[in-house]
Design a protein around this motif. Structure first.
Motif, PDB file in Angstrom:
ATOM      1  N   TYR A 193      58.822  45.857 -43.465  1.00  0.00           N
ATOM      2  CA  TYR A 193      57.749  46.359 -42.613  1.00  0.00           C
ATOM      3  C   TYR A 193      58.074  45.977 -41.180  1.00  0.00           C
ATOM      4  O   TYR A 193      58.950  45.142 -40.925  1.00  0.00           O
ATOM      5  CB  TYR A 193      56.401  45.784 -43.038  1.00  0.00           C
ATOM      6  CG  TYR A 193      56.162  44.352 -42.629  1.00  0.00           C
ATOM      7  CD1 TYR A 193      55.334  44.037 -41.547  1.00  0.00           C
ATOM      8  CD2 TYR A 193      56.770  43.302 -43.312  1.00  0.00           C
ATOM      9  CE1 TYR A 193      55.130  42.717 -41.165  1.00  0.00           C
ATOM     10  CE2 TYR A 193      56.566  41.981 -42.934  1.00  0.00           C
ATOM     11  CZ  TYR A 193      55.744  41.700 -41.856  1.00  0.00           C
ATOM     12  OH  TYR A 193      55.546  40.399 -41.482  1.00  0.00           O
ATOM     13  N   SER A 194      57.370  46.569 -40.238  1.00  0.00           N
ATOM     14  CA  SER A 194      57.586  46.281 -38.820  1.00  0.00           C
ATOM     15  C   SER A 194      56.443  45.406 -38.318  1.00  0.00           C
ATOM     16  O   SER A 194      55.310  45.881 -38.185  1.00  0.00           O
ATOM     17  CB  SER A 194      57.656  47.581 -38.013  1.00  0.00           C
ATOM     18  OG  SER A 194      58.756  48.357 -38.427  1.00  0.00           O
ATOM     19  N   PRO A 195      56.704  44.137 -38.036  1.00  0.00           N
ATOM     20  CA  PRO A 195      55.631  43.258 -37.554  1.00  0.00           C
ATOM     21  C   PRO A 195      55.201  43.631 -36.137  1.00  0.00           C
ATOM     22  O   PRO A 195      56.028  43.987 -35.296  1.00  0.00           O
ATOM     23  CB  PRO A 195      56.276  41.863 -37.593  1.00  0.00           C
ATOM     24  CG  PRO A 195      57.739  42.116 -37.482  1.00  0.00           C
ATOM     25  CD  PRO A 195      57.996  43.431 -38.145  1.00  0.00           C
ATOM     26  N   THR A 196      53.908  43.558 -35.893  1.00  0.00           N
ATOM     27  CA  THR A 196      53.388  43.878 -34.571  1.00  0.00           C
ATOM     28  C   THR A 196      53.499  42.664 -33.652  1.00  0.00           C
ATOM     29  O   THR A 196      53.620  41.524 -34.105  1.00  0.00           O
ATOM     30  CB  THR A 196      51.921  44.312 -34.654  1.00  0.00           C
ATOM     31  OG1 THR A 196      51.141  43.205 -35.138  1.00  0.00           O
ATOM     32  CG2 THR A 196      51.766  45.494 -35.614  1.00  0.00           C
ATOM     33  N   ALA A 197      53.433  42.931 -32.348  1.00  0.00           N
ATOM     34  CA  ALA A 197      53.492  41.843 -31.372  1.00  0.00           C
ATOM     35  C   ALA A 197      52.314  40.897 -31.538  1.00  0.00           C
ATOM     36  O   ALA A 197      52.450  39.682 -31.380  1.00  0.00           O
ATOM     37  CB  ALA A 197      53.525  42.422 -29.957  1.00  0.00           C
ATOM     38  N   ALA A 198      51.139  41.465 -31.860  1.00  0.00           N
ATOM     39  CA  ALA A 198      49.951  40.630 -32.060  1.00  0.00           C
ATOM     40  C   ALA A 198      50.128  39.705 -33.257  1.00  0.00           C
ATOM     41  O   ALA A 198      49.754  38.522 -33.212  1.00  0.00           O
ATOM     42  CB  ALA A 198      48.719  41.517 -32.244  1.00  0.00           C
ATOM     43  N   GLU A 199      50.710  40.228 -34.335  1.00  0.00           N
ATOM     44  CA  GLU A 199      50.940  39.409 -35.533  1.00  0.00           C
ATOM     45  C   GLU A 199      51.925  38.284 -35.238  1.00  0.00           C
ATOM     46  O   GLU A 199      51.709  37.132 -35.634  1.00  0.00           O
ATOM     47  CB  GLU A 199      51.477  40.296 -36.660  1.00  0.00           C
ATOM     48  CG  GLU A 199      51.796  39.545 -37.943  1.00  0.00           C
ATOM     49  CD  GLU A 199      52.455  40.418 -38.999  1.00  0.00           C
ATOM     50  OE1 GLU A 199      52.867  39.867 -40.041  1.00  0.00           O
ATOM     51  OE2 GLU A 199      52.563  41.645 -38.774  1.00  0.00           O
ATOM     52  N   LEU A 200      53.000  38.596 -34.522  1.00  0.00           N
ATOM     53  CA  LEU A 200      53.996  37.583 -34.191  1.00  0.00           C
ATOM     54  C   LEU A 200      53.408  36.532 -33.252  1.00  0.00           C
ATOM     55  O   LEU A 200      53.679  35.335 -33.403  1.00  0.00           O
ATOM     56  CB  LEU A 200      55.216  38.241 -33.544  1.00  0.00           C
ATOM     57  CG  LEU A 200      56.046  39.165 -34.439  1.00  0.00           C
ATOM     58  CD1 LEU A 200      57.125  39.874 -33.622  1.00  0.00           C
ATOM     59  CD2 LEU A 200      56.675  38.387 -35.584  1.00  0.00           C
ATOM     60  N   SER A 201      52.596  36.980 -32.303  1.00  0.00           N
ATOM     61  CA  SER A 201      51.976  36.045 -31.369  1.00  0.00           C
ATOM     62  C   SER A 201      51.024  35.105 -32.083  1.00  0.00           C
ATOM     63  O   SER A 201      50.995  33.898 -31.815  1.00  0.00           O
ATOM     64  CB  SER A 201      51.242  36.824 -30.274  1.00  0.00           C
ATOM     65  OG  SER A 201      50.611  35.941 -29.372  1.00  0.00           O
ATOM     66  N   MET A 202      50.240  35.639 -33.027  1.00  0.00           N
ATOM     67  CA  MET A 202      49.309  34.814 -33.786  1.00  0.00           C
ATOM     68  C   MET A 202      50.055  33.786 -34.631  1.00  0.00           C
ATOM     69  O   MET A 202      49.588  32.650 -34.819  1.00  0.00           O
ATOM     70  CB  MET A 202      48.424  35.694 -34.676  1.00  0.00           C
ATOM     71  CG  MET A 202      47.331  34.938 -35.407  1.00  0.00           C
ATOM     72  SD  MET A 202      46.257  36.047 -36.347  1.00  0.00           S
ATOM     73  CE  MET A 202      45.540  37.006 -35.001  1.00  0.00           C
TER      74      MET A 202
END
Length: 598
Positions: free
Chosen positions: A497-506
Motif C-alpha cells: 500500500y502507499s502510506p500517506t504523509a499524515a500516517e507517516l508523520s503520526m
C-alpha cells in the motif's frame, strides 16, 4: 469433549480457495479415470491427456501407467508418482490447475483440530482426505487425489457440510493425518487422565509410580512436541479456576492452544518436575530446572520455572533451540551501517561491549553470534553464564552455581587467572560483577556482556546507579547495542500500500533523515502464517559508539538526554529509525514497529 474443544481452539485461516465443488467439476472428477470417458489415442483418460499436455509424461509411459492403474485399482496419480514419472508437487499443481482448486502446503500451516475431528481418523486414512479448516460454515478439506468423488461424498455425508476442496501432496497429507491422529490420542488421554480424579494428596505417588505409556506422560510429551513444531519460544501452563490453560509464545506473541480439566494440573506439574529434576513434593516456593532431549529430530534444551499461585503452580518453559547458537550476525537483522560500526568494536583486542534490552529480546543470540565470529584457535574464549543456554565448540563455558558459592563475581576472578583473551559475562547484575568486568576490559581483555536497559543511551546512567564510577565507565566502554525483536511479514500474504504523509508523520517518521517510502506492506494472514500475517522474527539494533565527546560526557556524569543529543550528532540510528528502514524495505509493518518500539 468435541463441543468444548470447538469453543477453545482458534480457527485456522485458509487463503482464497475455490467455493463449494460445482456439479460440472464433480462430473469432470467422475470421468477423470473412468473407462467411459471420451478417449483419444489408446484408451487415455482426460486426466492422462492433461498430464501429457503439460509435457510431464510421454504417451508410451502414460499407456503403461493407465494399464497398471486399471488392473490394480490404484489411482493414476499415485501410479505416476510411484513410477517417478511425475513428482508429487508437480502432480498436485496440475490437479489443482485442472480443477480450478488451490494448492496448500500442509507442513507449513496449522490445522484446525475442530475441523479434523469432524470425521473419524479411520475415514481420513482410508480415503486420504483431511478436513483442515473452516470457511464460514463450510469445511475445507485437503486431498492428494481431488478426483476421488467417493471420498468427497463420504465426507459430505458424514459432516453434513458443504465442502471446499484444496490440493496437497500425498506425503504431506499422510503426515498431517498422522498429526491429527496424535491430537485425537491426546484428547483421549486427557479424558482418561481426567477420569482418574487424582487428589492433591495422591499426586506425590504419581511422580514415583508413573510409567512411560501413562496418559499424563503422553499428554505432556505431546504438548512439548507441539510447542517445538510451532516454533514456540515459551510454553505457559497456567492454572485457572476450573481449567488449565496452555499458551505458546510464537514470534513474541502468546497464543492459546489448549485447555485441560483442572484435575490434570497436579499430574502435569509432577511429570514436568520429574523431567526437570525438581522436588515434586514442594509446592510452596518457586523452583528452576532444566530438560534436555530430542523432539521431532531437533536437539532441544528447556528451562523450567515453577511459581505458586492462588490457583495452583504455574509453569513456564523456555524452549532453547540449539541451532540458534550457530546463527551468524548477518542473519540477525543488522542494517549495514549499524553492523559495520558494531564490527569495528568487537574486532578490537580489548574494551567492553554491552548488549541491552528486556528479557526475550535476543541479547544472548547476539552475544553468541558475536563469539562465533571471534572464536578462533589463537584465542582463549571463556564465558560465565547463568544458565549456559547453548554449548559452543572450542569455548570454555562456566555455569554459575550460587548455592555452591560460584557467583558471577567469583567466577570472573577465577577466569582472569586463566589467561583469557575474550570473556563473555552472561549478565551484569550487581556492582561487584560490573567492577570486575570493567577492570578486565581495562587490563587488556575484550569483555562482552548484557544489561537490562530500555535503550543504549541510558546504559551509562544504569551503571552509575549500580555504584560504578563514571570515569571507569567512560574509559572501559567501547560500544552499547540496544535491541528488540520484531516480527517479519509473511511473504505469502503481505499486501502493498502507499502510506500517506499524515500516517507517516503520526508514526514519527524522521523526514529530515530518511526519504518517506512510496510503498510499504501490511499484514493480512494466510494458512502459512496461521492467520497472523507474520512469520519469524529479526532484530532491531541501535548501536551507540563511545566516541571522544560521549566518553567525556559520561566521565563528567552527564544526563541521559545529553548523551542522546551527542549520539544524534554522531549520526547514530535509533532503534525506531532502524525499524522504519525495515518498513521501507518491506520486511515488517509500521504497526509492528510501533508495537515493539514506543
Amino acid at each position: 469433549m468435541l463441543n468444548s474443544l470447538k469453543s477453545d481452539c482458534k480457527r485456522a485461516d485458509i487463503p482464497a480457495v475455490s467455493g463449494t465443488v460445482p456439479e460440472d467439476t464433480i462430473q469432470d472428477m467422475r470421468s477423470a479415470d473412468g473407462p467411459s470417458a471420451a478417449q483419444a489415442g489408446p484408451n487415455i483418460t482426460p486426466l492422462g491427456r492433461s498430464v501429457m499436455a503439460a509435457g510431464l509424461v510421454k504417451e508410451a509411459d502414460m499407456v503403461s501407467a493407465l494399464e497398471e492403474s486399471r488392473s490394480t485399482g490404484v489411482p493414476l496419480t499415485r501410479v505416476l508418482v510411484a513410477r517417478k514419472l511425475v513428482d508429487e508437487s508437480s502432480m498436485a499443481s496440475l490437479m489443482a490447475k485442472r480443477l480450478g482448486l488451490e494448492v496448500v502446503d500442509l507442513s507449513r500451516i496449522n490445522i484446525d483440530p475442530t475441523a479434523s475431528a469432524t470425521i473419524p481418523i479411520q475415514m481420513a486414512k482410508k480415503h486420504e482426505i483431511l478436513p483442515i479448516a473452516w470457511k464460514s460454515a463450510k469445511l475445507v478439506v485437503a486431498m492428494a487425489d481431488s478426483s476421488d468423488v467417493v471420498a468427497l461424498d463420504d465426507v459430505r455425508t458424514m459432516t453434513q457440510r458443504e465442502l471446499i476442496v484444496v490440493v496437497a501432496t500425498r506425503s504431506s497429507l499422510l503426515q498431517a493425518i498422522e498429526r491429527a491422529n496424535r491430537f485425537d490420542e491426546a484428547i483421549d488421554m486427557t479424558s482418561q487422565a481426567a477420569t482418574q480424579q487424582l487428589t492433591d494428596d495422591e499426586q506425590p505417588d504419581l511422580g514415583v509410580e508413573v510409567i512411560e505409556d501413562a496418559p499424563i506422560v503422553k499428554l505432556v510429551n505431546m504438548t512439548l512436541a507441539q510447542a517445538v513444531q510451532q516454533r514456540a519460544s515459551d510454553i505457559h501452563i497456567e492454572p485457572q479456576e476450573h481449567e488449565v490453560r496452555i499458551r505458546l509464545r510464537i514470534d513474541g506473541v502468546l497464543h492459546e492452544v489448549n485447555r485441560f480439566p483442572k484435575v490434570l494440573l497436579s499430574g502435569i506439574t509432577s511429570r514436568l518436575k520429574i523431567m526437570a529434576n525438581l522436588n515434586i513434593a514442594e509446592k510452596r516456593i518457586p523452583q528452576d530446572g532444566r530438560i534436555a532431549g530430542t523432539i521431532n529430530g531437533q536437539s532441544i534444551d528447556m528451562r523450567v520455572a515453577t511459581m505458586p499461585t492462588v490457583e495452583g503452580e504455574k509453569i513456564v518453559i523456555r524452549v532453547l533451540d540449539k541451532s540458534t547458537a550457530r546463527l551468524e550476525l548477518g542473519q540477525l537483522g543488522f542494517m549495514p551501517q549499524t553492523f559495520n560500526e558494531y564490527e569495528k568494536c568487537f574486532r578490537r583486542p580489548y574494551g567492553t561491549i554491552l548488549v541491552t534490552g528486556p528479557t526475550g529480546s535476543g541479547k544472548s543470540t547476539t552475544l553468541y553470534a558475536t563469539l562465533n565470529m571471534l572464536n578462533s584457535g589463537d584465542r582463549n574464549v571463556i564465558t560465565v553464564e547463568d544458565p549456559v543456554e547453548y554449548r559452543l565448540e572450542g569455548v570454555t563455558q562456566v555455569q554459575v552455581n550460587n548455592k555452591a558459592g560460584l557467583t558471577f563475581a567469583s567466577a570472573l576472578r577465577s577466569i582472569l587467572r586463566s589467561d583469557p583473551d575474550i570473556i563473555l559475562v552472561g549478565e551484569i547484575r550487581d556492582q561487584e560483577t560490573a567492577i570486575i568486568a570493567i577492570e578486565a576490559a581495562l587490563t587488556g581483555h575484550l569483555v562482552l556482556s548484557s544489561l537490562h536497559t530500555n535503550d543504549s543511551v541510558s546504559t551509562p546512567s544504569r551503571l552509575t546507579e549500580m555504584g560504578i564510577e563514571p570515569y571507569l565507565i567512560a574509559s572501559s566502554l567501547d560500544c552499547i547495542v540496544a535491541q528488540r525483536l520484531t516480527r517479519r511479514l509473511c511473504d505469502d500474504c503481505k499486501v502493498p500500500y502507499s502510506p500517506t504523509a499524515a500516517e507517516l508523520s503520526m508514526a514519527g517518521w524522521p523526514f529530515d533523515r530518511f526519504d518517506p517510502p512510496t510503498e510499504a506492506f501490511k499484514a493480512t494472514g494466510c494458512s502459512r502464517c496461521a492467520g497472523t500475517g507474520y512469520l519469524g522474527r529479526f532484530g532491531l539494533h541501535e548501536v551507540l559508539i563511545i566516541n571522544e565527546a560521549i566518553e567525556r560526557a559520561i566521565a563528567e556524569g552527564a544526563r541521559t538526554d545529553t548523551i542522546r543529543e551527542l549520539a544524534k550528532h554522531s549520526d547514530m540510528q535509533t532503534m525506531k529509525e532502524v525499524g522504519f528502514l525495515h518498513v521501507a524495505l518491506g520486511r515488517t509493518s509500521m504497526d509492528e514497529i510501533l508495537r515493539v518500539v514506543a
